[in-house]
Design a protein around this motif. Structure first.
Motif, PDB file in Angstrom:
ATOM      1  N   LEU A  63       0.825  -1.211   0.000  1.00 29.97           N
ATOM      2  CA  LEU A  63       0.000   0.000   0.000  1.00 29.97           C
ATOM      3  C   LEU A  63       0.856   1.257   0.000  1.00 29.97           C
ATOM      4  N   GLY A  64       2.057   1.156   0.574  1.00 27.44           N
ATOM      5  CA  GLY A  64       2.919   2.322   0.664  1.00 27.44           C
ATOM      6  C   GLY A  64       3.698   2.603  -0.599  1.00 27.44           C
ATOM      7  N   GLU A  65       3.608   1.691  -1.573  1.00 26.42           N
ATOM      8  CA  GLU A  65       4.319   1.908  -2.830  1.00 26.42           C
ATOM      9  C   GLU A  65       3.514   2.839  -3.732  1.00 26.42           C
ATOM     10  N   ASP A  66       3.620   2.695  -5.051  1.00 23.00           N
ATOM     11  CA  ASP A  66       3.036   3.704  -5.929  1.00 23.00           C
ATOM     12  C   ASP A  66       1.593   3.474  -6.302  1.00 23.00           C
ATOM     13  N   GLN A  67       0.839   2.684  -5.577  1.00 19.33           N
ATOM     14  CA  GLN A  67      -0.542   2.414  -5.982  1.00 19.33           C
ATOM     15  C   GLN A  67      -1.452   3.619  -5.813  1.00 19.33           C
ATOM     16  N   PHE A  68      -1.163   4.461  -4.838  1.00 18.78           N
ATOM     17  CA  PHE A  68      -1.986   5.651  -4.584  1.00 18.78           C
ATOM     18  C   PHE A  68      -1.069   6.877  -4.486  1.00 18.78           C
ATOM     19  N   GLN A 108      -4.979  12.107   4.798  1.00 21.26           N
ATOM     20  CA  GLN A 108      -5.335  12.791   3.555  1.00 21.26           C
ATOM     21  C   GLN A 108      -5.691  11.763   2.481  1.00 21.26           C
ATOM     22  N   LYS A 109      -6.616  12.126   1.599  1.00 26.83           N
ATOM     23  CA  LYS A 109      -7.016  11.217   0.526  1.00 26.83           C
ATOM     24  C   LYS A 109      -5.948  11.191  -0.570  1.00 26.83           C
ATOM     25  N   TYR A 110      -5.618   9.983  -1.009  1.00 25.00           N
ATOM     26  CA  TYR A 110      -4.712   9.785  -2.140  1.00 25.00           C
ATOM     27  C   TYR A 110      -5.387   8.830  -3.122  1.00 25.00           C
ATOM     28  N   PHE A 111      -5.160   9.066  -4.431  1.00 25.19           N
ATOM     29  CA  PHE A 111      -5.939   8.395  -5.476  1.00 25.19           C
ATOM     30  C   PHE A 111      -5.097   7.388  -6.249  1.00 25.19           C
ATOM     31  N   HIS A 112      -5.799   6.335  -6.723  1.00 26.76           N
ATOM     32  CA  HIS A 112      -5.154   5.229  -7.425  1.00 26.76           C
ATOM     33  C   HIS A 112      -4.448   5.734  -8.675  1.00 26.76           C
ATOM     34  N   ARG A 113      -3.331   5.109  -8.977  1.00 30.22           N
ATOM     35  CA  ARG A 113      -2.490   5.561 -10.089  1.00 30.22           C
ATOM     36  C   ARG A 113      -3.200   5.473 -11.440  1.00 30.22           C
ATOM     37  N   ARG A 114      -4.258   4.656 -11.547  1.00 25.29           N
ATOM     38  CA  ARG A 114      -4.947   4.491 -12.831  1.00 25.29           C
ATOM     39  C   ARG A 114      -6.370   5.060 -12.789  1.00 25.29           C
ATOM     40  N   ILE A 307     -27.087 -15.134 -10.193  1.00 25.72           N
ATOM     41  CA  ILE A 307     -25.822 -14.667  -9.624  1.00 25.72           C
ATOM     42  C   ILE A 307     -25.021 -13.925 -10.689  1.00 25.72           C
ATOM     43  N   TYR A 308     -24.963 -14.506 -11.879  1.00 23.28           N
ATOM     44  CA  TYR A 308     -24.265 -13.858 -12.999  1.00 23.28           C
ATOM     45  C   TYR A 308     -24.874 -12.484 -13.300  1.00 23.28           C
ATOM     46  N   GLU A 309     -26.186 -12.422 -13.292  1.00 23.26           N
ATOM     47  CA  GLU A 309     -26.873 -11.163 -13.574  1.00 23.26           C
ATOM     48  C   GLU A 309     -26.513 -10.104 -12.541  1.00 23.26           C
ATOM     49  N   PHE A 310     -26.460 -10.490 -11.276  1.00 23.93           N
ATOM     50  CA  PHE A 310     -26.083  -9.532 -10.232  1.00 23.93           C
ATOM     51  C   PHE A 310     -24.668  -9.029 -10.442  1.00 23.93           C
ATOM     52  N   VAL A 311     -23.734  -9.962 -10.659  1.00 20.59           N
ATOM     53  CA  VAL A 311     -22.322  -9.575 -10.769  1.00 20.59           C
ATOM     54  C   VAL A 311     -22.089  -8.686 -11.984  1.00 20.59           C
ATOM     55  N   THR A 312     -22.765  -8.970 -13.091  1.00 17.81           N
ATOM     56  CA  THR A 312     -22.492  -8.229 -14.327  1.00 17.81           C
ATOM     57  C   THR A 312     -23.304  -6.946 -14.471  1.00 17.81           C
ATOM     58  N   THR A 313     -24.372  -6.784 -13.689  1.00 19.18           N
ATOM     59  CA  THR A 313     -25.177  -5.562 -13.821  1.00 19.18           C
ATOM     60  C   THR A 313     -25.141  -4.678 -12.584  1.00 19.18           C
ATOM     61  N   LYS A 314     -24.828  -5.241 -11.432  1.00 15.77           N
ATOM     62  CA  LYS A 314     -24.817  -4.453 -10.197  1.00 15.77           C
ATOM     63  C   LYS A 314     -23.413  -4.081  -9.733  1.00 15.77           C
ATOM     64  N   VAL A 315     -22.415  -4.764 -10.265  1.00 16.26           N
ATOM     65  CA  VAL A 315     -21.022  -4.484  -9.898  1.00 16.26           C
ATOM     66  C   VAL A 315     -20.375  -3.700 -11.028  1.00 16.26           C
ATOM     67  N   ASN A 316     -19.838  -2.539 -10.725  1.00 10.50           N
ATOM     68  CA  ASN A 316     -19.179  -1.704 -11.727  1.00 10.50           C
ATOM     69  C   ASN A 316     -17.739  -2.153 -11.926  1.00 10.50           C
ATOM     70  N   TYR A 317     -17.326  -2.195 -13.186  1.00  4.31           N
ATOM     71  CA  TYR A 317     -15.931  -2.553 -13.460  1.00  4.31           C
ATOM     72  C   TYR A 317     -15.027  -1.458 -12.910  1.00  4.31           C
ATOM     73  N   SER A 318     -13.898  -1.870 -12.312  1.00  8.04           N
ATOM     74  CA  SER A 318     -12.961  -0.907 -11.753  1.00  8.04           C
ATOM     75  C   SER A 318     -11.578  -1.526 -11.695  1.00  8.04           C
ATOM     76  N   TYR A 319     -10.566  -0.768 -12.109  1.00  4.49           N
ATOM     77  CA  TYR A 319      -9.199  -1.202 -11.853  1.00  4.49           C
ATOM     78  C   TYR A 319      -8.988  -1.282 -10.349  1.00  4.49           C
ATOM     79  N   MET A 320      -8.136  -2.224  -9.930  1.00  8.14           N
ATOM     80  CA  MET A 320      -8.022  -2.535  -8.514  1.00  8.14           C
ATOM     81  C   MET A 320      -6.630  -2.275  -7.965  1.00  8.14           C
ATOM     82  N   ARG A 321      -6.587  -2.063  -6.660  1.00  3.01           N
ATOM     83  CA  ARG A 321      -5.321  -2.143  -5.943  1.00  3.01           C
ATOM     84  C   ARG A 321      -4.852  -3.590  -5.969  1.00  3.01           C
TER      85      ARG A 321
END
Length: 377
Positions: A63-68, A108-114, A307-321
């Motif tokens: 977490l302390g590296e360059d991710q945020f 303080q808030k720091y934001f993801h590199r991507r 379950i597939y419907e929930f994951v694909t319509t209720k979960v937003n795609y996002s790059y991750m830590r």
């Protein structure tokens, strides 16, 4: 103290002591590390908790590296440079609406590199306002390729491809002679019914071993004593085949699809039905979530679709830590309703297993965590 091993991640399901949690959530990683080391040296600390604390040191390091790397002011400026018609303090609105990945560092808030790439990929309004048209056109070409691939697979029932890869690894930190000999692994595809005809045709660096094509975790291993010879590379290719199954047709026409597995099937697929700490855990929250989307009257295929419907319509795609920094990936995905393809797959697998549906991960080209390490550790 026993050196920390990345392969042992089951400890992540163990809670952290309250003072360490407070320091970590406030982004005071220095204090969190001091508290951890104090407890590691405390005679009354249990071995189980020590294992969790040793792993948390590695999590804090990640977490302390360059991710945020970007603070709030820098993130706002990056928005204004990347997009047209950016409002003052727009970064704060993105935080409120859960559209950017951020963390605290020293309060303080720091934001993801991507975070800019993520907005372009997941928000059409930002895609339309993006200043760099060339990158948008590349994304359009990639999406066209994906759409064409779906059409081809539906038409022929399958598709084959030959993949050629070049992978390399080198240390990102200074290493001394005393830390040798040096051992590194790079992943190779394994024969599994979908992947065949693997061939390694070029390497750079002294090869110690190439694992058998059927090995569970297949790699090519390099080893050297020479500190000036720490760049390792492999060029290889393989053929992969993917089959298309029209499950909508099955749901429509096979009305007698079973509602549960037989005892023999449960035994056969016991590994694909089981919990696996720390990321495939049948938590109370996930149990209630599953009850929202399925009923006892549904057969197994209908439950899988819900379950597939929930994951694909209720979960937003996002790059991750880094996945390694998330204590329970499936619950994280369900609670925050965001995640990349791997995170969404883990949530899907977990909910399926909870519903009595055997499920496991089968990946195509995926990055894996690889590190150079010395034998002396």
């Amino acid at each position: 103290m026993k050196p920390y091993e990345l392969n042992d991640i089951s400890y992540l399901s163990i809670p952290l002591p309250d003072d360490i949690t407070r320091a970590k959530e406030n982004g005071n990683f220095t204090l969190a590390e001091e508290l951890i080391r104090e407890k590691l040296n405390f005679a009354k600390t249990s071995q189980t908790l020590k294992q969790r604390l040793e792993g948390e040191l590695a999590v804090l390091s990640a977490l302390g590296e360059d991710q945020f790397p970007f603070d709030e002011q820098q993130a706002q400026k990056m928005l204004e440079e990347a997009f047209e018609k950016v409002e003052p303090d727009e970064i704060q609105e993105l935080v409120r609406t859960n559209n950017v990945e951020w963390t605290y560092k020293k309060g303080q808030k720091y934001f993801h590199r991507r975070f800019i790439e993520n907005l372009v990929k997941t928000r059409h309004d930002y895609y339309e306002r993006y200043r760099y048209e060339e990158e948008n056109s590349i994304d359009n070409e990639r999406q066209t390729e994906l759409d064409d691939n779906i059409i081809e697979m539906k038409k022929n029932g399958q598709r084959k491809a030959k993949i050629t890869l070049k992978q390399s690894i080198a240390p990102s930190v200074t290493i001394t002679d005393q830390e040798g000999p040096f051992l590194a692994h790079l992943p190779l595809p394994r024969t599994n019914g979908h992947v065949n005809k693997q061939e390694v045709f070029a390497t750079t660096g002294p090869v110690l071993d190439i694992a058998n094509p059927t090995a569970c975790q297949r790699t090519i291993a390099f080893q050297t004593d020479n500190i000036n010879d720490l760049f390792f590379e492999v060029k290889h290719e393989y053929e992969i085949k993917a089959n298309y199954h029209d499950l909508f047709d099955v749901m429509e026409n096979q009305k007698d699809f079973p509602k549960k597995l037989s005892d023999e099937e449960k035994k056969q697929f016991q590994n694909e039905l089981a919990e696996k700490s720390p990321h495939i855990l049948f938590t109370d929250f996930l149990d209630k979530l599953l009850a929202e989307m399925t009923t006892k009257e549904m057969n197994l295929l209908e439950k899988a679709y819900k379950i597939y419907e929930f994951v694909t319509t209720k979960v937003n795609y996002s790059y991750m830590r880094e996945y390694f920094t998330i204590p329970n990936i499936s619950e994280y995905c369900a609670v925050n309703q965001k995640g990349d393809c791997g995170v969404q797959a883990i949530l899907f697998i977990t909910l399926c297993r909870m519903a009595g549906i055997p499920a496991k991960c089968k990946m195509g080209i995926r990055s894996v965590y690889i590190r150079i390490h010395s034998r002396s550790t």
